[in-house]
Design a protein around this motif. Structure first.
Motif, short mmCIF file in Angstrom:
data_model
loop_
_atom_site.label_atom_id
_atom_site.label_comp_id
_atom_site.label_asym_id
_atom_site.label_seq_id
_atom_site.Cartn_x
_atom_site.Cartn_y
_atom_site.Cartn_z
N ASP A 1 -10.47 64.45 2.03
CA ASP A 1 -10.63 65.03 0.61
C ASP A 1 -12.17 64.77 0.02
OD1 ASP A 1 -8.03 66.07 0.29
OD2 ASP A 1 -7.39 64.41 -0.75
N THR A 2 -12.73 63.50 0.59
CA THR A 2 -13.94 63.32 0.11
C THR A 2 -14.86 64.43 0.81
OG1 THR A 2 -13.49 61.13 0.06
CG2 THR A 2 -16.01 61.73 0.63
N ILE A 3 -14.79 64.88 1.91
CA ILE A 3 -15.61 65.75 2.82
C ILE A 3 -15.45 67.23 1.98
CG2 ILE A 3 -16.07 66.92 4.79
CD1 ILE A 3 -15.00 64.36 6.36
N VAL A 4 -14.05 67.45 1.49
CA VAL A 4 -13.74 68.57 1.07
C VAL A 4 -14.54 68.74 -0.43
CG1 VAL A 4 -12.25 70.20 -0.07
CG2 VAL A 4 -11.63 69.37 2.39
N TYR A 5 -14.42 67.66 -1.21
CA TYR A 5 -15.18 67.54 -2.40
C TYR A 5 -16.52 67.84 -2.44
CZ TYR A 5 -16.92 65.29 -6.69
OH TYR A 5 -17.76 65.18 -7.92
N PHE A 6 -17.27 67.27 -1.43
CA PHE A 6 -18.79 67.58 -1.18
C PHE A 6 -18.89 68.92 -0.71
CE2 PHE A 6 -19.00 62.89 -1.74
CZ PHE A 6 -20.39 62.71 -2.38
N GLY A 7 -18.10 69.51 0.13
CA GLY A 7 -18.39 70.90 0.36
C GLY A 7 -18.13 71.60 -0.87
N ARG A 8 -17.15 71.45 -1.56
CA ARG A 8 -16.86 72.44 -2.81
C ARG A 8 -18.28 72.39 -3.54
NH1 ARG A 8 -14.32 76.19 -3.83
NH2 ARG A 8 -13.04 75.48 -5.83
N LEU A 9 -18.77 71.04 -3.95
CA LEU A 9 -19.94 70.94 -4.63
C LEU A 9 -20.99 71.96 -4.08
CD1 LEU A 9 -20.17 67.06 -5.39
CD2 LEU A 9 -19.64 68.80 -7.03
N LYS A 10 -20.97 72.16 -2.78
CA LYS A 10 -22.18 73.03 -2.15
C LYS A 10 -21.87 74.43 -1.87
CE LYS A 10 -23.54 68.74 0.52
NZ LYS A 10 -23.75 68.12 1.82
N GLY A 11 -20.65 74.70 -2.72
CA GLY A 11 -20.58 76.21 -2.60
C GLY A 11 -19.35 76.73 -1.58
N MET A 12 -19.04 75.75 -0.92
CA MET A 12 -17.96 76.24 -0.03
C MET A 12 -16.43 76.45 -0.72
SD MET A 12 -18.76 73.47 3.12
CE MET A 12 -17.60 74.33 4.26
N SER A 13 -15.72 77.32 -0.22
CA SER A 13 -14.25 77.43 -0.75
C SER A 13 -13.45 76.17 -0.20
CB SER A 13 -13.72 78.57 -0.01
OG SER A 13 -13.41 78.63 1.41
N ALA A 14 -12.52 75.90 -0.77
CA ALA A 14 -11.73 74.69 -0.42
C ALA A 14 -11.17 74.96 0.94
CB ALA A 14 -10.47 74.56 -1.29
N ALA A 15 -10.85 76.08 1.23
CA ALA A 15 -10.44 76.34 2.72
C ALA A 15 -11.45 75.87 3.68
CB ALA A 15 -9.59 77.63 2.76
N ALA A 16 -12.54 76.61 3.42
CA ALA A 16 -13.76 76.39 4.47
C ALA A 16 -13.90 75.05 4.54
CB ALA A 16 -14.88 77.31 3.92
N ALA A 17 -14.10 74.22 3.66
CA ALA A 17 -14.56 72.77 3.51
C ALA A 17 -13.33 72.02 4.22
CB ALA A 17 -14.66 72.23 2.18
N ARG A 18 -12.02 72.34 4.09
CA ARG A 18 -11.02 71.58 4.79
C ARG A 18 -11.07 71.79 6.20
NH1 ARG A 18 -7.24 68.61 2.69
NH2 ARG A 18 -7.65 69.31 0.48
N THR A 19 -11.46 73.09 6.55
CA THR A 19 -11.38 73.39 7.96
C THR A 19 -12.52 72.62 8.69
OG1 THR A 19 -10.32 75.47 7.70
CG2 THR A 19 -11.97 75.19 9.79
N GLU A 20 -13.64 72.67 7.99
CA GLU A 20 -15.01 72.04 8.60
C GLU A 20 -14.82 70.46 8.62
OE1 GLU A 20 -18.70 72.07 10.46
OE2 GLU A 20 -17.13 73.91 10.23
N GLY A 21 -14.26 70.15 7.47
CA GLY A 21 -14.12 68.65 7.42
C GLY A 21 -13.15 68.24 8.50
N SER A 22 -12.06 68.77 8.80
CA SER A 22 -11.12 68.32 9.85
C SER A 22 -12.04 68.59 11.58
CB SER A 22 -10.07 69.38 9.81
OG SER A 22 -9.34 69.13 8.51
N THR A 23 -12.80 69.42 11.63
CA THR A 23 -13.49 69.58 12.69
C THR A 23 -14.47 68.43 12.87
OG1 THR A 23 -13.55 71.94 12.71
CG2 THR A 23 -15.10 70.86 13.83
#
Length: 310
Positions: free
Chosen positions: A97-119
């Motif tokens: 969730d921490t990685i997703v949160y920062f991804g969202r701050l940078k304009g990523m969709s929640a799904a894209a941030a979660r996929t990249e965070g898991s990777t």
């Protein structure tokens, strides 16, 4: 200097004053797209202040900054990754969730941030800890999560402020691999450090900074060329009169007339030139070894011990 289309970051005459203190003094440099660029200096050199101006956290007193062809500002967030020197994450938030949160701050969709965070968690060996709160992770694990927050958006410009500080050797190696990976993917990587060995291994070009002023910008070979070459030789004859040799320190005789000598060459003289002159003069050699100056040697030469304090 790069043309505008090839420049990821440009500082032109940038000065930052805090009252009577000048933290950055008329600093100018360009970083080309795709470079790994080292921003080197001791504590108080102005590295962090410069990076904060690039991020528009603070504004320059004078001068102009261009980031990815634009002025610094929030519109650059989706294309920039940043790892601050002073690190801290929300303690009760899970790693993923921490990685997703920062991804969202940078304009990523929640799904894209979660996929990249898991990777990223899988690549960093933290898949089993994806649902663990940050306050339950070891320091090394938390550092990996912090790094993941900086690269989750696959930034075009990745900036790392003293990224190796506090890392154990394993995580230092992981970070070096991530810098290489980002550069191979086309990102421009800028990292500040006072540990010269990392810059020697990673940088295409580097800038040496002392008391807010640029002391050098160029490649590692260009930096090393600022200091005279040194040689260690074992010879039977004196080399003191050989053209291109500035000074000779002769050691004790080691038998058979052979003597070990330390040579300092005149500026601009290459070791190969000296070797040719030895042969031409009929000087017998048993050893001929070049000692290349380290980046640390160059830094001390340019800024002195006081400027290198960390």
């Amino acid at each position: 200097m790069s043309s505008d289309g090839d420049t990821a970051l440009s500082l032109d005459g940038v000065t930052k004053r805090f009252g009577a203190v000048c933290a950055v003094d008329r600093l100018s440099f360009d970083v080309s797209q795709g470079e790994v660029y080292g921003f080197l200096g001791g504590n108080g050199a102005g590295k962090t202040t410069s990076l904060r101006m690039v991020l528009d956290i603070i504004r320059p007193t004078e001068g102009r900054i261009t980031v990815l062809g634009r002025d610094p500002g929030r519109e650059n967030a989706s294309e920039i990754g940043f790892l601050p020197e002073e690190r801290g994450l929300y303690r009760n938030m899970t790693a993923l969730d921490t990685i997703v949160y920062f991804g969202r701050l940078k304009g990523m969709s929640a799904a894209a941030a979660r996929t990249e965070g898991s990777t990223l968690l899988d690549r960093f060996g933290l898949s089993a800890n994806a649902r663990s709160p940050m306050n339950q992770l070891s320091k090394g694990m938390a550092q990996k999560v912090q790094l993941a927050t900086a690269v989750v958006n696959r930034p075009r410009l990745l900036m790392l402020d003293e990224p190796f500080s506090g890392l154990d050797p394993v995580n230092q190696g992981l970070l070096e691999d991530e810098i290489k990976r980002a550069a191979a993917d086309g990102a421009t990587v800028i990292f500040s450090t006072h540990v010269m060995q990392h810059a020697e291994r990673l940088c295409d070009r580097l800038l040496l900074l002392a008391k807010g002023r640029k002391k050098f910008q160029g490649t590692l070979d260009e930096a090393r060329a600022l200091l005279p070459a040194r040689l260690s030789v074992i010879a039977q004859q004196s080399l003191a009169a050989l053209p291109g040799v500035e000074s000779v320190a002769e050691g004790a005789e080691i038998g058979g007339g052979w003597r070990e000598c330390k040579l300092r060459l005149e500026p601009g003289v290459e070791p190969g030139d000296v070797l040719e002159r030895c042969f031409a003069a009929g000087i017998s050699l048993r050893r001929f070894e070049e000692h290349r100056p380290s980046l640390h040697d160059v830094f001390l030469h340019l800024v002195g011990p006081a400027g290198a304090q960390t």
